[in-house]
Scaffold this motif. Structure first.
Motif, PDB file in Angstrom:
ATOM      1  N   PRO A 126       0.844  -1.152  -0.044  1.00 21.68           N
ATOM      2  CA  PRO A 126      -0.056  -0.119   0.089  1.00 21.68           C
ATOM      3  C   PRO A 126       0.856   1.195  -0.098  1.00 21.68           C
ATOM      4  CG  PRO A 126      -0.977  -1.535   1.730  1.00 21.68           C
ATOM      5  CD  PRO A 126       0.336  -2.198   1.121  1.00 21.68           C
ATOM      6  N   HIS A 127       2.005   1.470   0.794  1.00 19.66           N
ATOM      7  CA  HIS A 127       2.781   2.324   0.554  1.00 19.66           C
ATOM      8  C   HIS A 127       3.352   2.622  -0.731  1.00 19.66           C
ATOM      9  CE1 HIS A 127       5.708   5.528   2.018  1.00 19.66           C
ATOM     10  NE2 HIS A 127       6.617   4.681   1.452  1.00 19.66           N
ATOM     11  N   VAL A 128       3.971   1.661  -1.208  1.00 16.90           N
ATOM     12  CA  VAL A 128       4.481   1.609  -2.723  1.00 16.90           C
ATOM     13  C   VAL A 128       3.395   2.225  -3.750  1.00 16.90           C
ATOM     14  CG1 VAL A 128       5.434   0.489  -4.582  1.00 16.90           C
ATOM     15  CG2 VAL A 128       6.185  -0.055  -2.174  1.00 16.90           C
ATOM     16  N   GLU A 129       2.128   1.554  -3.333  1.00 16.95           N
ATOM     17  CA  GLU A 129       1.060   2.260  -4.427  1.00 16.95           C
ATOM     18  C   GLU A 129       0.820   3.622  -3.942  1.00 16.95           C
ATOM     19  OE1 GLU A 129      -1.840  -1.742  -4.774  1.00 16.95           O
ATOM     20  OE2 GLU A 129      -1.826  -0.568  -3.183  1.00 16.95           O
ATOM     21  N   CYS A 130       0.737   3.983  -3.005  1.00 15.82           N
ATOM     22  CA  CYS A 130       0.611   5.570  -2.666  1.00 15.82           C
ATOM     23  C   CYS A 130       1.624   6.487  -3.130  1.00 15.82           C
ATOM     24  CB  CYS A 130       0.450   5.892  -1.099  1.00 15.82           C
ATOM     25  SG  CYS A 130      -1.297   5.768  -0.563  1.00 15.82           S
ATOM     26  N   VAL A 131       2.718   6.020  -2.875  1.00 17.82           N
ATOM     27  CA  VAL A 131       3.984   6.912  -3.350  1.00 17.82           C
ATOM     28  C   VAL A 131       4.158   7.035  -5.021  1.00 17.82           C
ATOM     29  CG1 VAL A 131       6.534   7.173  -3.416  1.00 17.82           C
ATOM     30  CG2 VAL A 131       5.354   6.571  -1.177  1.00 17.82           C
ATOM     31  N   SER A 132       3.935   5.916  -5.353  1.00 17.16           N
ATOM     32  CA  SER A 132       4.104   5.812  -6.804  1.00 17.16           C
ATOM     33  C   SER A 132       2.741   6.005  -7.624  1.00 17.16           C
ATOM     34  CB  SER A 132       4.740   4.282  -7.326  1.00 17.16           C
ATOM     35  OG  SER A 132       3.425   3.311  -7.003  1.00 17.16           O
ATOM     36  N   ILE A 170       1.069  -3.909 -12.789  1.00 20.63           N
ATOM     37  CA  ILE A 170       1.167  -2.778 -12.638  1.00 20.63           C
ATOM     38  C   ILE A 170       0.333  -1.849 -13.223  1.00 20.63           C
ATOM     39  CG2 ILE A 170       2.814  -0.680 -12.054  1.00 20.63           C
ATOM     40  CD1 ILE A 170       4.905  -2.487 -12.388  1.00 20.63           C
ATOM     41  N   PHE A 171      -0.891  -1.178 -12.475  1.00 24.77           N
ATOM     42  CA  PHE A 171      -2.115  -0.555 -13.139  1.00 24.77           C
ATOM     43  C   PHE A 171      -1.541   1.020 -12.770  1.00 24.77           C
ATOM     44  CE2 PHE A 171      -3.591  -4.425 -12.174  1.00 24.77           C
ATOM     45  CZ  PHE A 171      -4.372  -4.839 -13.282  1.00 24.77           C
ATOM     46  N   GLY A 172      -1.926   1.824 -13.932  1.00 20.23           N
ATOM     47  CA  GLY A 172      -1.471   3.471 -13.792  1.00 20.23           C
ATOM     48  C   GLY A 172      -1.128   3.945 -14.897  1.00 20.23           C
ATOM     49  N   ARG A 173      -0.788   5.393 -14.815  1.00 20.00           N
ATOM     50  CA  ARG A 173      -0.187   5.919 -16.090  1.00 20.00           C
ATOM     51  C   ARG A 173       0.982   5.205 -16.753  1.00 20.00           C
ATOM     52  NH1 ARG A 173      -1.260  10.798 -12.510  1.00 20.00           N
ATOM     53  NH2 ARG A 173      -2.979  11.866 -13.638  1.00 20.00           N
ATOM     54  N   PRO A 174       1.087   5.307 -17.922  1.00 20.46           N
ATOM     55  CA  PRO A 174       2.170   4.238 -18.602  1.00 20.46           C
ATOM     56  C   PRO A 174       3.263   4.602 -18.190  1.00 20.46           C
ATOM     57  CG  PRO A 174       0.507   5.115 -20.124  1.00 20.46           C
ATOM     58  CD  PRO A 174       0.321   5.737 -18.884  1.00 20.46           C
ATOM     59  N   TYR A 175       3.817   5.946 -17.901  1.00 23.65           N
ATOM     60  CA  TYR A 175       5.140   6.494 -17.457  1.00 23.65           C
ATOM     61  C   TYR A 175       5.352   5.990 -16.178  1.00 23.65           C
ATOM     62  CZ  TYR A 175       9.011   9.190 -16.103  1.00 23.65           C
ATOM     63  OH  TYR A 175      10.198   9.673 -15.874  1.00 23.65           O
ATOM     64  N   TYR A 176       4.338   6.175 -15.062  1.00 21.40           N
ATOM     65  CA  TYR A 176       4.316   5.417 -13.821  1.00 21.40           C
ATOM     66  C   TYR A 176       4.507   4.113 -13.907  1.00 21.40           C
ATOM     67  CZ  TYR A 176       2.835  10.077 -12.281  1.00 21.40           C
ATOM     68  OH  TYR A 176       2.698  11.398 -11.940  1.00 21.40           O
ATOM     69  N   MET A 236       6.286   2.222 -16.154  1.00 22.29           N
ATOM     70  CA  MET A 236       7.768   1.914 -16.482  1.00 22.29           C
ATOM     71  C   MET A 236       8.440   2.220 -15.562  1.00 22.29           C
ATOM     72  SD  MET A 236       9.470   0.646 -18.709  1.00 22.29           S
ATOM     73  CE  MET A 236       8.284   0.607 -20.029  1.00 22.29           C
ATOM     74  N   ASP A 237       8.307   3.268 -14.853  1.00 21.80           N
ATOM     75  CA  ASP A 237       9.117   3.519 -13.426  1.00 21.80           C
ATOM     76  C   ASP A 237       9.041   2.557 -12.570  1.00 21.80           C
ATOM     77  OD1 ASP A 237      10.869   5.447 -12.366  1.00 21.80           O
ATOM     78  OD2 ASP A 237       9.366   6.501 -11.147  1.00 21.80           O
ATOM     79  N   VAL A 238       7.716   1.886 -12.009  1.00 19.15           N
ATOM     80  CA  VAL A 238       7.563   1.178 -10.996  1.00 19.15           C
ATOM     81  C   VAL A 238       8.245  -0.251 -11.600  1.00 19.15           C
ATOM     82  CG1 VAL A 238       6.131  -0.092  -9.742  1.00 19.15           C
ATOM     83  CG2 VAL A 238       5.833   2.491 -10.116  1.00 19.15           C
ATOM     84  N   SER A 239       7.944  -0.444 -12.609  1.00 14.00           N
ATOM     85  CA  SER A 239       8.763  -1.886 -13.157  1.00 14.00           C
ATOM     86  C   SER A 239      10.139  -1.831 -13.172  1.00 14.00           C
ATOM     87  CB  SER A 239       8.220  -1.900 -14.756  1.00 14.00           C
ATOM     88  OG  SER A 239       9.083  -3.086 -15.327  1.00 14.00           O
TER      89      SER A 239
END
Length: 146
Positions: A64-70, A89-95, A97-100
């Motif tokens: 949950p912390h990683v999800e909030c921050v990213s 990983i669900f979210g904006r494409p740039y995010y 890639m960053d989280v990946s």
């Protein structure tokens, strides 16, 4: 087929018909950055299952912390503790890639740590002997006086 281990997350997701995901249950107050269109194209990362808890803590407590921050949602499918895990990983494409990239870097770090900790003692001894053989012997103080 084994049921996957569940991990905590800000938004519980359920997979429907192939690759379609939807929010599980009644989401009364989603994170402000969460949009349902992000559920259409997740980015997948595949890792050894032991890395999931090495990266996200025991039972995935840091997810949950990683999800909030990213500002991404993570959906982890771990079918076998000794097998492979899939992280969506669900979210904006740039995010995404960053989280990946972050996950892959942390996975490599934990693999290196594990390799260092499981290195056989004989290899360590061989490295010490090799280093000793590379250092020149001390000069003989009596050789010059003759």
């Amino acid at each position: 087929m084994a049921t996957p281990k569940t991990f905590p997350t800000l938004v519980q997701l359920e997979q429907r018909e192939g690759t379609l995901f939807e929010v599980l249950g009644n989401l009364t107050k989603p994170p402000y950055w969460f949009h349902s269109e992000y559920l259409k194209s997740p980015k997948a990362v595949h890792l050894e299952a032991w890395l999931v808890e090495a990266i996200f803590g025991q039972g995935g407590e840091h997810i949950p912390h990683v999800e909030c921050v990213s500002q991404t949602l993570l959906h982890i499918s771990q079918w076998d503790p000794d097998g492979e895990a899939e992280i969506l990983i669900f979210g904006r494409p740039y995010y995404q890639m960053d989280v990946s990239k972050m996950i892959m870097n942390l996975a490599e770090y934990h693999r290196q740590l594990r390799a260092q900790n499981t290195e056989p003692e004989t290899m360590k001894e061989n490295q010490i002997l090799t280093l000793k053989s590379l250092t020149p012997p001390p000069a003989d103080p009596f050789a010059e006086s003759m």
